[in-house]
Scaffold this motif. Structure first.
Motif, PDB file in Angstrom:
ATOM      1  N   VAL A 123      67.952 135.716  29.490  1.00 53.85           N
ATOM      2  CA  VAL A 123      66.985 134.619  29.429  1.00 53.85           C
ATOM      3  C   VAL A 123      65.570 135.184  29.476  1.00 53.85           C
ATOM      4  N   ASP A 124      64.828 134.903  28.421  1.00 50.79           N
ATOM      5  CA  ASP A 124      63.433 135.329  28.287  1.00 50.79           C
ATOM      6  C   ASP A 124      62.634 134.037  28.157  1.00 50.79           C
ATOM      7  N   ALA A 125      61.979 133.637  29.243  1.00 49.17           N
ATOM      8  CA  ALA A 125      61.340 132.324  29.251  1.00 49.17           C
ATOM      9  C   ALA A 125      60.162 132.326  30.207  1.00 49.17           C
TER      10      ALA A 125
ATOM     11  N   SER B  58      53.194 132.678  31.268  1.00 54.53           N
ATOM     12  CA  SER B  58      53.952 133.848  31.736  1.00 54.53           C
ATOM     13  C   SER B  58      55.062 134.149  30.738  1.00 54.53           C
ATOM     14  N   ASP B  59      55.682 135.296  30.883  1.00 56.44           N
ATOM     15  CA  ASP B  59      56.675 135.791  29.909  1.00 56.44           C
ATOM     16  C   ASP B  59      57.651 136.697  30.668  1.00 56.44           C
ATOM     17  N   ILE B  60      58.800 136.138  31.036  1.00 51.71           N
ATOM     18  CA  ILE B  60      59.700 136.820  31.982  1.00 51.71           C
ATOM     19  C   ILE B  60      61.112 136.899  31.408  1.00 51.71           C
ATOM     20  N   THR B  61      61.739 138.047  31.544  1.00 45.11           N
ATOM     21  CA  THR B  61      63.137 138.175  31.104  1.00 45.11           C
ATOM     22  C   THR B  61      64.015 138.718  32.236  1.00 45.11           C
ATOM     23  N   ARG B  62      65.188 138.118  32.346  1.00 45.63           N
ATOM     24  CA  ARG B  62      66.228 138.639  33.221  1.00 45.63           C
ATOM     25  C   ARG B  62      67.554 138.608  32.457  1.00 45.63           C
TER      26      ARG B  62
ATOM     27  N   PRO C  65      55.108 128.261  26.765  1.00 46.37           N
ATOM     28  CA  PRO C  65      54.262 129.280  26.118  1.00 46.37           C
ATOM     29  C   PRO C  65      54.911 129.891  24.880  1.00 46.37           C
ATOM     30  N   TYR C  66      56.212 129.902  24.826  1.00 51.88           N
ATOM     31  CA  TYR C  66      56.960 130.319  23.630  1.00 51.88           C
ATOM     32  C   TYR C  66      58.344 129.729  23.780  1.00 51.88           C
ATOM     33  N   LYS C  67      59.093 129.701  22.702  1.00 56.41           N
ATOM     34  CA  LYS C  67      60.409 129.078  22.763  1.00 56.41           C
ATOM     35  C   LYS C  67      61.337 129.948  23.613  1.00 56.41           C
TER      36      LYS C  67
ATOM     37  N   ILE D 223      64.628 143.464  30.809  1.00 54.29           N
ATOM     38  CA  ILE D 223      64.036 143.103  32.106  1.00 54.29           C
ATOM     39  C   ILE D 223      62.536 143.113  31.885  1.00 54.29           C
ATOM     40  N   GLU D 224      61.891 141.975  32.119  1.00 54.21           N
ATOM     41  CA  GLU D 224      60.470 141.830  31.775  1.00 54.21           C
ATOM     42  C   GLU D 224      59.692 141.216  32.926  1.00 54.21           C
ATOM     43  N   ASP D 225      58.691 141.963  33.390  1.00 56.41           N
ATOM     44  CA  ASP D 225      57.805 141.474  34.446  1.00 56.41           C
ATOM     45  C   ASP D 225      56.381 141.367  33.932  1.00 56.41           C
TER      46      ASP D 225
HETATM   47 MN    MN Z   1      59.558 137.836  26.813  1.00 59.35          MN
END
Ligand code: MN
Ligand code: GLY
Ligand code: MN
Length: 429
Positions: A236-238, A247-251, A204-206, A408-410
């Motif tokens: 990591v944002d993937a 989806s768009d998740i970061t940890r 969905p994005y790089k 942190i992205e949920d």
């Molecule tokens: Mn993101």
């Protein structure tokens, strides 16, 4: 996945689109998937197709020169362009659930003849130079169709939840590889793609995969081959896709021992708690920008409690200190594009200039909540040189600088009562 909810998704879209067409006085709508795009005009390679989002809202088929035609009272038509080509082929769809929602027509080249709708036609395309006949990209109709993308149907929620589960498989693999020891950013990026079964070009994005101070670069995609050992951080944002939905998740993680690594690890824990406190404030009727403002007050408190900030919550939140540590917005709508449309009815206030969401929270919206805390020299340098410098413990900042930052992205679905946190749900499955 059975995608049994797709028929209802199309029925709802048909009804709402008919109303929008009537209001804006159109008799038909042509949604173009888009032409294949050359990577550069000196060569003949094309990018993998990223279809026009209004087309993807209806149809998950990823093929160049495909069209969805919508007319009041009629089953929608899906037009496919099939040309003899022994050089290339489109990626087949991952399921067949969508075909029967359409009358499917195949044409040789271009949308022509009796396939074209008559009357006053709106055409939505990203290739205005080669659009079929009609009024190209009428802005008021596009605004109305964008609104339809803000409240997700059951089918869209199913796809976004699955896209989240797929991404979490990648996140688990990359965390494991990072914690094992010496590794490069490139290897971590490839580990994520392999585990989540995606090619880089169709994610969905790089992927943003950063080690150490690179975590301070918000959209870091310059994966280095250098192997990094010892105490460090990884951001990591993937995401991943299901059908057209992403989806768009970061940890963020810390590795190794030592005072600084332990301090950074504790800070990750604090930001993770803060992120969940923000999610707990979500309910229909709350302006999203209020959540963003509250995030800055929470961050001010966190900075004080962790010894990075000095002074009062009010001072840190109003004198630009928290904005130097967290320059971006709290989040954005998710859907067939990763920064989805329709949830910015007005610009944010000037101090929130990168905020992408200014609408009021409603049941059925899906958006991210992604607070961060970064050590970005270009923002901290001016803060250090200015009047608010005394509000920061610079020695503590300097100790943590090599770790770059935290996000942190949920992905959150709003419900009438409470929320469904698609990301935490997938991580805890
Ligand atoms: Mn993101
Ligand atoms: N991955 C880009 C963003 O979080 O908005
Ligand atoms: Mn995001």
């Amino acid at each position: 996945m059975s995608y049994e909810t797709y028929a209802e998704h199309i029925a709802q879209l048909q009804q709402a689109t008919e109303a929008a067409l009537g209001k804006h006085e159109f008799e038909a709508l042509v949604l173009c998937s888009g032409a294949a795009q050359l990577k550069n005009r000196f060569d003949d390679q094309t990018w993998p197709l990223s279809p026009t989002p209004t087309y993807s809202h209806w149809c998950p088929l990823v093929e160049p020169d495909a069209y969805v035609i919508v007319r009041p009272g009629k089953k929608p038509t899906l037009v496919r362009t099939v040309v003899d080509d022994f050089w290339e082929t489109a990626v087949p769809p991952e399921s067949d659930h969508f075909w029967e929602a359409f009358d499917v027509v195949t044409v040789g080249a271009g949308l022509a003849g009796d396939v074209l709708p008559g009357g006053k036609v709106a055409v939505i395309t990203r290739d205005a130079g080669q659009a079929p006949p009609g009024e190209v990209n009428p802005s008021e109709l596009i605004g109305a169709l964008d609104q339809l993308r803000t409240i997700k149907t059951a089918y869209e929620i199913e796809c976004l939840a699955e896209a989240t589960r797929r991404a979490v498989i990648g996140h688990r693999a990359i965390e494991k590889r990072f914690l094992e020891g010496e590794v490069s950013e490139l290897e971590l990026h490839l580990t994520y793609l392999l585990a989540s079964e995606q090619d880089d070009a169709v994610a969905p994005y790089k992927n943003i995969v950063a080690l150490g101070e690179h975590c301070a670069v918000l959209h870091y995609v310059a994966y280095q081959k250098l192997k990094v050992a010892g105490p460090t951080s990884m951001l990591v944002d993937a995401g991943a896709k299901c059908q057209s939905y992403g989806s768009d998740i970061t940890r963020t993680y810390a590795r190794g021992d030592g005072a600084a690594a332990n301090r950074f690890r504790a800070l990750i824990g604090r930001l993770d708690e803060m992120q969940q406190q923000i999610v707990a404030l979500i309910k229909p009727g709350v302006p999203y920008e209020d959540l963003h403002d509250e995030t800055h007050r929470m961050l001010a408190k966190l900075l004080i409690e962790t010894g990075l900030g000095k002074g009062s919550v009010d001072e840190l939140a109003t004198r630009g200190v928290t904005r130097a540590f967290l320059p971006h917005g709290l989040g954005h709508s998710l859907g067939v594009t990763v920064h989805d449309v329709g949830m910015k009815p007005r610009p944010p206030r000037p101090e929130n200039k990168f905020l992408r969401t200014t609408s009021t929270i409603e049941a059925g919206q899906v958006f991210t909540i992604e607070p961060g805390l970064y050590f970005i020299e270009g923002l901290l340098g001016p803060l250090r040189a200015g009047d608010a410098s005394t509000l920061v413990d610079w020695k503590a900042v300097d100790e943590l600088r090599p770790f770059g930052g935290i996000r942190i992205e949920d992905n959150i679905l709003v419900r009438a009562a409470g929320v469904r946190n698609l990301t935490r749900e997938a991580f805890s499955a």
